[in-house]
Design a protein around this motif. Structure first.
Motif, PDB file in Angstrom:
ATOM      1  N   ARG A 193       3.457 -27.417 -12.163  1.00  0.00           N
ATOM      2  CA  ARG A 193       4.546 -27.863 -13.155  1.00  0.00           C
ATOM      3  C   ARG A 193       4.379 -27.309 -14.651  1.00  0.00           C
ATOM      4  O   ARG A 193       4.876 -27.612 -15.470  1.00  0.00           O
ATOM      5  CB  ARG A 193       4.955 -29.160 -12.604  1.00  0.00           C
ATOM      6  CG  ARG A 193       6.574 -29.640 -12.886  1.00  0.00           C
ATOM      7  CD  ARG A 193       7.170 -28.803 -13.587  1.00  0.00           C
ATOM      8  NE  ARG A 193       7.743 -28.306 -12.377  1.00  0.00           N
ATOM      9  CZ  ARG A 193       8.637 -29.279 -11.612  1.00  0.00           C
ATOM     10  NH1 ARG A 193       9.429 -30.413 -12.249  1.00  0.00           N
ATOM     11  NH2 ARG A 193       9.239 -28.231 -10.585  1.00  0.00           N
ATOM     12  N   LEU A 194       3.033 -28.329 -14.274  1.00  0.00           N
ATOM     13  CA  LEU A 194       2.422 -28.558 -16.123  1.00  0.00           C
ATOM     14  C   LEU A 194       2.758 -27.339 -16.909  1.00  0.00           C
ATOM     15  O   LEU A 194       2.707 -27.605 -18.353  1.00  0.00           O
ATOM     16  CB  LEU A 194       1.683 -29.666 -15.626  1.00  0.00           C
ATOM     17  CG  LEU A 194       1.836 -31.159 -15.842  1.00  0.00           C
ATOM     18  CD1 LEU A 194       0.305 -31.567 -15.713  1.00  0.00           C
ATOM     19  CD2 LEU A 194       2.635 -31.705 -15.893  1.00  0.00           C
ATOM     20  N   LEU A 209       7.674 -33.496 -14.602  1.00  0.00           N
ATOM     21  CA  LEU A 209       7.832 -34.432 -13.118  1.00  0.00           C
ATOM     22  C   LEU A 209       8.789 -34.750 -12.885  1.00  0.00           C
ATOM     23  O   LEU A 209       9.252 -34.625 -11.418  1.00  0.00           O
ATOM     24  CB  LEU A 209       6.184 -34.699 -12.703  1.00  0.00           C
ATOM     25  CG  LEU A 209       4.461 -34.887 -12.665  1.00  0.00           C
ATOM     26  CD1 LEU A 209       4.366 -35.762 -12.742  1.00  0.00           C
ATOM     27  CD2 LEU A 209       4.842 -33.290 -12.783  1.00  0.00           C
ATOM     28  N   LEU A 247      -1.117 -31.082  -3.396  1.00  0.00           N
ATOM     29  CA  LEU A 247       0.277 -32.020  -4.732  1.00  0.00           C
ATOM     30  C   LEU A 247      -0.623 -32.116  -5.724  1.00  0.00           C
ATOM     31  O   LEU A 247      -0.310 -31.667  -6.980  1.00  0.00           O
ATOM     32  CB  LEU A 247       0.335 -33.129  -4.579  1.00  0.00           C
ATOM     33  CG  LEU A 247       0.753 -34.217  -5.146  1.00  0.00           C
ATOM     34  CD1 LEU A 247       2.049 -34.027  -5.742  1.00  0.00           C
ATOM     35  CD2 LEU A 247      -0.174 -35.465  -5.173  1.00  0.00           C
ATOM     36  N   GLU A 248      -2.338 -31.856  -6.069  1.00  0.00           N
ATOM     37  CA  GLU A 248      -2.803 -31.254  -7.459  1.00  0.00           C
ATOM     38  C   GLU A 248      -1.709 -29.792  -8.474  1.00  0.00           C
ATOM     39  O   GLU A 248      -1.905 -29.775  -8.955  1.00  0.00           O
ATOM     40  CB  GLU A 248      -4.208 -30.928  -7.107  1.00  0.00           C
ATOM     41  CG  GLU A 248      -4.944 -32.771  -7.184  1.00  0.00           C
ATOM     42  CD  GLU A 248      -6.510 -31.983  -6.658  1.00  0.00           C
ATOM     43  OE1 GLU A 248      -7.548 -31.356  -6.966  1.00  0.00           O
ATOM     44  OE2 GLU A 248      -7.012 -33.140  -6.082  1.00  0.00           O
ATOM     45  N   CYS A 265      -6.875 -33.584 -14.052  1.00  0.00           N
ATOM     46  CA  CYS A 265      -6.248 -33.661 -12.469  1.00  0.00           C
ATOM     47  C   CYS A 265      -6.988 -33.906 -11.450  1.00  0.00           C
ATOM     48  O   CYS A 265      -8.007 -33.489 -11.967  1.00  0.00           O
ATOM     49  CB  CYS A 265      -4.898 -32.684 -11.988  1.00  0.00           C
ATOM     50  SG  CYS A 265      -3.849 -31.855 -13.171  1.00  0.00           S
ATOM     51  N   LEU A 303       8.701 -38.665  -4.987  1.00  0.00           N
ATOM     52  CA  LEU A 303       7.621 -38.253  -5.923  1.00  0.00           C
ATOM     53  C   LEU A 303       7.848 -39.539  -6.664  1.00  0.00           C
ATOM     54  O   LEU A 303       9.496 -39.041  -7.209  1.00  0.00           O
ATOM     55  CB  LEU A 303       7.434 -37.399  -6.822  1.00  0.00           C
ATOM     56  CG  LEU A 303       6.501 -36.987  -7.154  1.00  0.00           C
ATOM     57  CD1 LEU A 303       5.154 -37.181  -7.278  1.00  0.00           C
ATOM     58  CD2 LEU A 303       6.782 -35.860  -8.652  1.00  0.00           C
ATOM     59  N   LEU A 356       8.940 -30.133  -6.983  1.00  0.00           N
ATOM     60  CA  LEU A 356       7.672 -29.025  -7.586  1.00  0.00           C
ATOM     61  C   LEU A 356       7.404 -27.679  -6.698  1.00  0.00           C
ATOM     62  O   LEU A 356       7.954 -28.324  -5.584  1.00  0.00           O
ATOM     63  CB  LEU A 356       6.424 -30.270  -7.518  1.00  0.00           C
ATOM     64  CG  LEU A 356       6.448 -31.382  -8.622  1.00  0.00           C
ATOM     65  CD1 LEU A 356       5.304 -32.478  -8.028  1.00  0.00           C
ATOM     66  CD2 LEU A 356       6.741 -31.393  -9.722  1.00  0.00           C
ATOM     67  N   ILE A 362       1.890 -30.165  -9.196  1.00  0.00           N
ATOM     68  CA  ILE A 362       1.535 -31.007 -10.189  1.00  0.00           C
ATOM     69  C   ILE A 362       1.036 -30.043 -11.558  1.00  0.00           C
ATOM     70  O   ILE A 362       1.415 -29.575 -12.674  1.00  0.00           O
ATOM     71  CB  ILE A 362       0.684 -32.145 -10.505  1.00  0.00           C
ATOM     72  CG1 ILE A 362       1.015 -33.137  -9.888  1.00  0.00           C
ATOM     73  CG2 ILE A 362       0.739 -32.753 -11.704  1.00  0.00           C
ATOM     74  CD1 ILE A 362       0.511 -34.147  -9.061  1.00  0.00           C
ATOM     75  N   ARG A 363      -0.130 -29.388 -11.558  1.00  0.00           N
ATOM     76  CA  ARG A 363      -0.674 -27.913 -12.475  1.00  0.00           C
ATOM     77  C   ARG A 363       0.978 -27.123 -12.660  1.00  0.00           C
ATOM     78  O   ARG A 363       0.360 -27.007 -13.902  1.00  0.00           O
ATOM     79  CB  ARG A 363      -1.845 -27.928 -12.051  1.00  0.00           C
ATOM     80  CG  ARG A 363      -2.421 -27.033 -13.467  1.00  0.00           C
ATOM     81  CD  ARG A 363      -4.150 -26.516 -13.277  1.00  0.00           C
ATOM     82  NE  ARG A 363      -4.176 -25.961 -14.327  1.00  0.00           N
ATOM     83  CZ  ARG A 363      -4.177 -24.334 -15.180  1.00  0.00           C
ATOM     84  NH1 ARG A 363      -3.018 -23.869 -14.386  1.00  0.00           N
ATOM     85  NH2 ARG A 363      -4.769 -24.363 -16.242  1.00  0.00           N
ATOM     86  N   ILE A 373       4.956 -35.153 -19.694  1.00  0.00           N
ATOM     87  CA  ILE A 373       4.636 -35.394 -18.340  1.00  0.00           C
ATOM     88  C   ILE A 373       5.434 -35.917 -17.718  1.00  0.00           C
ATOM     89  O   ILE A 373       5.875 -35.466 -16.555  1.00  0.00           O
ATOM     90  CB  ILE A 373       3.020 -36.095 -17.749  1.00  0.00           C
ATOM     91  CG1 ILE A 373       2.244 -34.843 -18.417  1.00  0.00           C
ATOM     92  CG2 ILE A 373       2.814 -36.076 -16.759  1.00  0.00           C
ATOM     93  CD1 ILE A 373       0.416 -35.483 -18.640  1.00  0.00           C
ATOM     94  N   GLN A 390      -2.139 -40.300  -6.981  1.00  0.00           N
ATOM     95  CA  GLN A 390      -2.408 -39.107  -8.012  1.00  0.00           C
ATOM     96  C   GLN A 390      -2.535 -39.782  -9.234  1.00  0.00           C
ATOM     97  O   GLN A 390      -1.646 -40.815  -9.597  1.00  0.00           O
ATOM     98  CB  GLN A 390      -1.951 -38.052  -8.002  1.00  0.00           C
ATOM     99  CG  GLN A 390      -2.472 -36.668  -8.972  1.00  0.00           C
ATOM    100  CD  GLN A 390      -3.464 -36.035  -7.818  1.00  0.00           C
ATOM    101  OE1 GLN A 390      -3.084 -36.059  -6.441  1.00  0.00           O
ATOM    102  NE2 GLN A 390      -4.343 -36.104  -8.221  1.00  0.00           N
TER     103      GLN A 390
END
Length: 138
Positions: free
Chosen positions: A14-15, A91, A7-8, A44, A107, A96, A11-12, A87, A66
């Protein structure tokens, strides 16, 4: 690979590939480590994983809470609020990117909070989300 680490990374990923986020925070400032410098930054990685067991088909399920921390030297909260908005949009921008055996069931953005840091010159944003993830048994 663990679900929370998957997941981390998602997320990163995507960002650092979302133009609206990068317009506010450079990709090199989207970090996995505890670090409030440089400004602005997104940190993160804080999370909590709750195993939900397996279903009759051998699919393991977990729920992950998270947290992202946004830091910016500024006298107002405007900058961290803009970053949290970017953000949020990033998201919500479709599935993702995932690597490894885990995939998303859902999510959800739980809450966003902006506050002044006690140092008197830094603003802090806290962004909390929940993910339901599944993995088929080998």
């Amino acid at each position: 690979m663990s679900a929370d680490y998957s997941l981390e990374m998602a997320i990163r990923d995507r960002l650092v590939t979302t133009a609206a986020v990068l317009a506010l925070v450079p990709a090199a400032h989207i970090l996995y480590r505890q670090n409030r410098k440089p400004s602005p930054s997104i940190v993160c990685g804080e999370g909590q994983t709750m195993p939900l067991g397996s279903d009759t088909y051998g699919v393991s399920r977990v729920q992950i809470m998270q947290t992202l921390h946004i830091w910016k030297e500024e006298p107002t909260l405007h900058g961290v609020k803009q970053i949290m908005g970017a953000i949020n949009e990033a998201l919500r921008g479709g599935a993702l990117p995932m690597s490894g055996p885990w995939y998303f069931s859902s999510l959800d953005i739980l809450w966003m909070r902006s506050l002044y840091d006690p140092d008197g010159k830094t603003s802090h944003g806290v962004f909390s989300l929940r993910a339901a993830m599944s993995r088929a048994s080998p």
